[in-house]
Design an enzyme around this catalytic site. Structure first.
Site, PDB file in Angstrom:
ATOM      1  N   VAL A 118       1.365   2.447   8.084  1.00 50.76           N
ATOM      2  CA  VAL A 118       2.801   2.872   8.652  1.00 50.76           C
ATOM      3  C   VAL A 118       3.711   3.427   7.668  1.00 50.76           C
ATOM      4  O   VAL A 118       3.810   2.912   6.390  1.00 50.76           O
ATOM      5  CB  VAL A 118       3.338   1.324   9.038  1.00 50.76           C
TER       6      VAL A 118
ATOM      7  N   HIS B 243       3.291  -6.743   2.146  1.00 49.31           N
ATOM      8  CA  HIS B 243       2.458  -7.790   2.537  1.00 49.31           C
ATOM      9  C   HIS B 243       2.765  -9.066   1.868  1.00 49.31           C
ATOM     10  O   HIS B 243       2.836  -9.068   0.486  1.00 49.31           O
ATOM     11  CB  HIS B 243       1.168  -7.393   2.659  1.00 49.31           C
TER      12      HIS B 243
ATOM     13  N   HIS C 249       6.795  -1.367   3.085  1.00 46.90           N
ATOM     14  CA  HIS C 249       6.446  -2.719   3.332  1.00 46.90           C
ATOM     15  C   HIS C 249       5.894  -3.360   2.487  1.00 46.90           C
ATOM     16  O   HIS C 249       4.833  -2.909   1.738  1.00 46.90           O
ATOM     17  CB  HIS C 249       5.781  -2.984   4.766  1.00 46.90           C
TER      18      HIS C 249
ATOM     19  N   ASN D 201       0.742  -1.331  -0.003  1.00 51.71           N
ATOM     20  CA  ASN D 201       0.021   0.347   0.066  1.00 51.71           C
ATOM     21  C   ASN D 201       0.831   1.220  -0.041  1.00 51.71           C
ATOM     22  O   ASN D 201       1.808   1.600   0.673  1.00 51.71           O
ATOM     23  CB  ASN D 201      -0.775  -0.076   1.385  1.00 51.71           C
TER      24      ASN D 201
HETATM   25  P1  5GP Z   1      -0.598  -0.973   5.871  1.00 53.21           P
HETATM   26  O1  5GP Z   1      -1.746  -0.660   5.937  1.00 53.21           O
HETATM   27  O2  5GP Z   1       0.318   0.276   5.944  1.00 53.21           O
HETATM   28  O3  5GP Z   1      -0.372  -1.543   4.266  1.00 53.21           O
HETATM   29  O4  5GP Z   1      -0.070  -2.299   6.468  1.00 53.21           O
HETATM   30  C1  5GP Z   1       0.291  -2.119   7.882  1.00 53.21           C
HETATM   31  C2  5GP Z   1       0.591  -3.494   8.637  1.00 53.21           C
HETATM   32  O5  5GP Z   1       1.194  -3.406   9.799  1.00 53.21           O
HETATM   33  C3  5GP Z   1      -1.010  -3.852   9.105  1.00 53.21           C
HETATM   34  O6  5GP Z   1      -1.323  -5.082   8.445  1.00 53.21           O
HETATM   35  C4  5GP Z   1      -1.090  -4.067  10.584  1.00 53.21           C
HETATM   36  O7  5GP Z   1      -1.821  -5.117  11.007  1.00 53.21           O
HETATM   37  C5  5GP Z   1       0.770  -4.115  10.795  1.00 53.21           C
HETATM   38  N1  5GP Z   1       0.703  -3.825  12.000  1.00 53.21           N
HETATM   39  C6  5GP Z   1       0.740  -2.420  12.644  1.00 53.21           C
HETATM   40  N2  5GP Z   1       1.337  -2.466  13.777  1.00 53.21           N
HETATM   41  C7  5GP Z   1       2.019  -3.495  13.982  1.00 53.21           C
HETATM   42  C8  5GP Z   1       2.933  -3.867  15.174  1.00 53.21           C
HETATM   43  O8  5GP Z   1       3.163  -3.390  16.028  1.00 53.21           O
HETATM   44  N3  5GP Z   1       3.465  -5.389  14.740  1.00 53.21           N
HETATM   45  C9  5GP Z   1       3.266  -5.937  13.722  1.00 53.21           C
HETATM   46  N4  5GP Z   1       4.142  -7.306  13.485  1.00 53.21           N
HETATM   47  N5  5GP Z   1       2.485  -5.555  12.852  1.00 53.21           N
HETATM   48  C10 5GP Z   1       1.876  -4.485  12.893  1.00 53.21           C
END
Ligand code: 5GP
Length: 130
Positions: free
Chosen positions: A106, A112, A110, A97
């Site tokens: 975040v 997924h 990254h 994303n």
């Molecule tokens: P985004 O929405 O930015 O693509 O994905 C962020 C991801 O980070 C989400 O799937 C969320 O569950 C994961 N995430 C957020 N905080 C933490 C954390 O403290 N530890 C881990 N392992 N994953 C996290």
């Protein structure tokens, strides 16, 4: 709140803290340029996050500033994790994303990696999405 724009890298973001091991994560892989760990809220039987070690917010930021070795090391890490978790044969999905429209939460680049079941449609369908 989704990430907005590029701006300066926030060194206090959750993945920066995971990299510094200030908060725990369940690491499954690391190399010189990347680490991989289980997502805290898995959306598939296997849900891994692969992140570069360097301070990059987005793919644009990463490809503009990272060395070729960092870029290769990061994408090799994604493929290695998939292989090590035996996802090559059944298949898997990667997703990243970027910014507000994608709902990036975040502000550290990254990928997924999802596996362990049939993934279904690539995007959630809704009337509004077309
Ligand atoms: P985004 O929405 O930015 O693509 O994905 C962020 C991801 O980070 C989400 O799937 C969320 O569950 C994961 N995430 C957020 N905080 C933490 C954390 O403290 N530890 C881990 N392992 N994953 C996290």
């Amino acid at each position: 709140m989704p990430v907005k724009g590029l701006g300066d890298y926030d060194t206090t973001n959750i993945f920066a803290r995971i990299l510094r091991q200030e908060i725990p994560s369940r690491r499954v892989f690391e190399n010189e340029h990347a680490i991989a760990f289980h997502d805290i809220a898995p959306q598939a039987p296997v849900h891994i996050l692969v992140i570069p070690r360097g301070p990059y917010i987005s793919l644009a930021d990463f490809t503009a500033k990272a060395t070729d070795a960092e870029i290769a090391g990061f994408f090799r890490a994604v493929a290695t994790v998939a292989r090590d978790l035996h996802l090559e044969a059944p298949g898997y999905r990667i997703l990243s994303n970027m910014g507000e429209h994608a709902g990036q939460e975040v502000p550290h680049l990254h990928v997924h990696l999802f596996g362990g079941r049939v993934m279904g449609p690539m995007l959630a369908s809704s009337e509004e999405s077309r």
